[in-house]
Design an enzyme around this catalytic site. Structure first.
Site, mmCIF file in Angstrom:
data_model
loop_
_atom_site.group_PDB
_atom_site.id
_atom_site.type_symbol
_atom_site.label_atom_id
_atom_site.label_comp_id
_atom_site.label_asym_id
_atom_site.label_seq_id
_atom_site.Cartn_x
_atom_site.Cartn_y
_atom_site.Cartn_z
ATOM 1 C CG ASP A 34 -0.205 -0.165 2.588
ATOM 2 O OD1 ASP A 34 0.900 -0.162 2.469
ATOM 3 O OD2 ASP A 34 -0.826 0.106 3.602
ATOM 4 C CG HIS A 233 21.279 5.125 -19.629
ATOM 5 N ND1 HIS A 233 20.188 4.989 -20.344
ATOM 6 C CD2 HIS A 233 21.849 6.261 -20.115
ATOM 7 C CE1 HIS A 233 19.974 5.858 -21.465
ATOM 8 N NE2 HIS A 233 20.947 6.902 -20.768
ATOM 9 C CG ASP A 250 23.806 12.602 -17.390
ATOM 10 O OD1 ASP A 250 23.098 13.595 -17.163
ATOM 11 O OD2 ASP A 250 23.934 11.941 -18.600
ATOM 12 C CG ASP A 261 20.478 15.620 -19.698
ATOM 13 O OD1 ASP A 261 20.929 15.039 -18.806
ATOM 14 O OD2 ASP A 261 19.989 14.984 -20.618
ATOM 15 C CG HIS A 340 25.699 8.670 -26.412
ATOM 16 N ND1 HIS A 340 25.581 9.867 -26.826
ATOM 17 C CD2 HIS A 340 26.941 8.350 -25.820
ATOM 18 C CE1 HIS A 340 26.567 10.520 -25.974
ATOM 19 N NE2 HIS A 340 27.198 9.686 -25.385
ATOM 20 C CG HIS A 344 18.178 14.232 -25.350
ATOM 21 N ND1 HIS A 344 17.584 14.889 -24.475
ATOM 22 C CD2 HIS A 344 19.443 13.750 -24.761
ATOM 23 C CE1 HIS A 344 18.108 14.944 -23.200
ATOM 24 N NE2 HIS A 344 19.263 14.360 -23.314
ATOM 25 C CG HIS A 351 15.644 11.019 -23.139
ATOM 26 N ND1 HIS A 351 15.948 9.880 -22.789
ATOM 27 C CD2 HIS A 351 16.738 11.777 -22.764
ATOM 28 C CE1 HIS A 351 17.239 10.033 -22.496
ATOM 29 N NE2 HIS A 351 17.806 11.043 -22.484
ATOM 30 C CD GLU A 374 23.353 13.639 -24.193
ATOM 31 O OE1 GLU A 374 23.711 12.896 -23.243
ATOM 32 O OE2 GLU A 374 22.225 13.907 -24.050
ATOM 33 C CE1 TYR A 378 30.415 7.795 -22.337
ATOM 34 C CE2 TYR A 378 29.928 7.868 -24.703
ATOM 35 C CZ TYR A 378 29.819 8.362 -23.417
ATOM 36 O OH TYR A 378 28.870 9.338 -23.374
ATOM 37 N NE ARG A 396 26.496 11.377 -20.912
ATOM 38 C CZ ARG A 396 26.576 10.349 -20.380
ATOM 39 N NH1 ARG A 396 27.169 9.172 -20.906
ATOM 40 N NH2 ARG A 396 26.234 10.015 -19.271
ATOM 41 C CD GLU A 398 23.292 15.914 -21.139
ATOM 42 O OE1 GLU A 398 23.816 14.921 -19.875
ATOM 43 O OE2 GLU A 398 22.462 15.474 -21.790
HETATM 44 N N1 GLY Z 1 20.618 11.782 -18.757
HETATM 45 C C1 GLY Z 1 20.389 11.191 -19.799
HETATM 46 C C2 GLY Z 1 20.785 11.787 -21.005
HETATM 47 O O1 GLY Z 1 21.856 12.412 -20.869
HETATM 48 O O2 GLY Z 1 20.270 11.703 -22.147
HETATM 49 MN MN MN Z 2 20.989 14.123 -22.074
HETATM 50 MN MN MN Z 3 22.385 13.566 -19.229
#
Ligand code: GLY
Ligand code: MN
Ligand code: MN
Length: 427
Positions: A34, A233, A250, A261, A340, A344, A351, A374, A378, A396, A398
């Site tokens: 619950d 991720h 991140d 982000d 990647h 986005h 996203h 971003e 890697y 990365r 971003e």
């Molecule tokens: N934090 C997820 C991305 O950078 O898309």
């Molecule tokens: Mn992102």
């Molecule tokens: Mn991110």
């Protein structure tokens, strides 16, 4: 008039007389038994109503606004909080009709009579989809009575189009989220020390965000030290920080339904090693070039293409490929190190909604859109085809970029990313 009301008006102006929009608020989701997950309103519903009360139903036609809300109930409100009640809902949204939820079952059929196209986000809740389909089917058996129900159910993608172009109020909200995010990122860069756990840094991020009234992170914080940064991720965040490692963070605060982000990478020790510097500077160089492309009229996918090309030039300089630049790109060999996309849409959702193609062509950037930029590199820690010195490095960088007429506006520019700035924070 509130921005939310203006949006409802806009929706009404877009609808044809025999069309309707049906939008459901989020319900509480059970975590176990619950106990519920922390509630977060549906972004589309919040975009139109500005209200984070659960379970509501909004029905809009060109000339009518109708809403169903949770009933006032003293006993329930003691447990889960005060509800607005139908009178208040009516006042806030300037509704034509305001009902309590139990009325939905009696009204829903009549609402759909002689609607040709129903705009509704199907595919998100199968029970609700079934309910809507049954209503349509039921009504369409009444043709001899001169009644019909929706013959088309369409996703209300016009809402996503509206959400793609941010107003100045929305940009201010995102800037507020960025301010909080900046404090979180700087705090973790300064706090990180050999022997600490990744989750201690995660705690700093979340507590900084909460301290400033944010909902928390707009997505799961990624605090990835050492080779964990090569897992895109990674959210486990229980590893131990070691001198000599980098940490990839991140994370973005969500404030008032808008999320930042941001990714930054920094050393656990006071300085980057020379190999880490080389890779970091490559990603930074490529990222800056990509950011400079973000302006009105540019094809979204050209930024990704250019980023791939720029990364590949560097990867060749590092002697990681013997093949020609064209071959690396055509055969997508670069995906070994960069798997990647470069960005986005960003906004209420990390996203965010909105299409990336129009008529199978890349979307063209327009003023008011926000995209992340971003790029990363890697290097798999277990891949012995990669020079040993690079293995386990994941970088990365971003930022969140607002599309503007002549030059990009980097909303997250104040979060340090130059090596010297980062090292200065640790000294
Ligand atoms: N934090 C997820 C991305 O950078 O898309
Ligand atoms: Mn992102
Ligand atoms: Mn991110």
């Amino acid at each position: 008039m509130s921005e939310h009301l203006e949006r409802i008006r806009k929706v009404q102006s877009l609808l044809q007389p025999k069309q309707a929009l049906l939008l459901f608020a989020n319900s509480y989701k059970m975590r176990n038994r619950d106990v519920e997950y922390k509630f977060r309103q549906d972004s589309n519903y919040y975009y139109l109503t500005g209200i984070s009360e659960a379970n509501g139903i909004l029905f809009i036609r060109k000339d009518t606004r109708i809403h169903f809300c949770l009933p006032k109930n003293k006993q329930e409100e003691i447990w889960t909080g005060v509800r607005l009640g139908k009178e208040k809902w009516k006042e806030i949204l300037n509704l034509d009709e305001s009902y309590e939820l139990q009325e939905w079952n009696f009204k829903k059929l009549e609402l759909l009579i002689n609607i040709e196209t129903l705009y509704y986000f199907f595919g998100e809740n199968s029970e609700r989809d079934k309910e809507i389909l049954e209503l349509c089917s039921h009504l369409n058996k009444k043709l001899r009575d001169g009644k019909f129900g929706p013959s088309r159910i369409e996703l209300p993608l016009f809402l996503h189009e509206m959400r793609m172009i941010k107003s100045s109020q929305e940009i201010s909200k995102l800037q507020e989220a960025v301010k909080i995010t900046q404090e979180g990122h700087i705090a973790v860069i300064q706090a990180a020390k050999h022997g600490m756990y990744e989750h201690e840094l995660e705690a700093i991020l979340e507590s900084t965000y909460l301290k400033h009234g944010a909902w928390g992170g707009g997505y799961g914080h990624i605090v990835a030290s050492g080779k964990n940064a090569t897992i895109l991720h990674y959210t486990n965040n229980h590893d131990i920080l070691k001198d000599g490692d980098l940490v990839l963070v991140d994370s973005g605060a969500e404030k008032d339904y808008y999320t930042a982000d941001v990714t930054r990478v920094f050393p656990v020790a006071k300085k980057f090693t020379s190999v880490q510097q080389v890779i970091y500077e490559i990603v930074l160089d490529v990222q800056k070039k990509a950011i400079s492309m973000v302006q009105k009229g540019v094809k979204f996918w050209d930024i990704h293409k250019e980023t791939i090309k720029n990364l590949c030039i560097h990867l060749k300089d590092l002697k990681l490929f013997q093949e020609s630049l064209d071959e690396i790109i055509e055969k997508e060999l670069y995906k070994k190190y960069y798997m990647h996309k470069t960005g986005h849409w960003l906004g209420m959702d990390v996203h965010d909604v909105g299409t990336y193609y129009e008529n199978f062509q890349s979307r063209i950037l327009e003023n008011g859109m926000i995209t992340t930029i971003e790029p990363g590199l890697y290097f798999d820690s277990l891949d012995d085809s990669i020079p040993e010195e690079f293995r386990g490095i994941g970088i990365r960088i971003e930022d969140d970029i607002l599309v503007n007429e002549n030059s990009p506006i980097n909303l997250t520019a104040s979060i340090p990313k130059e090596i010297l700035e980062i090292e200065a924070l640790k000294s």
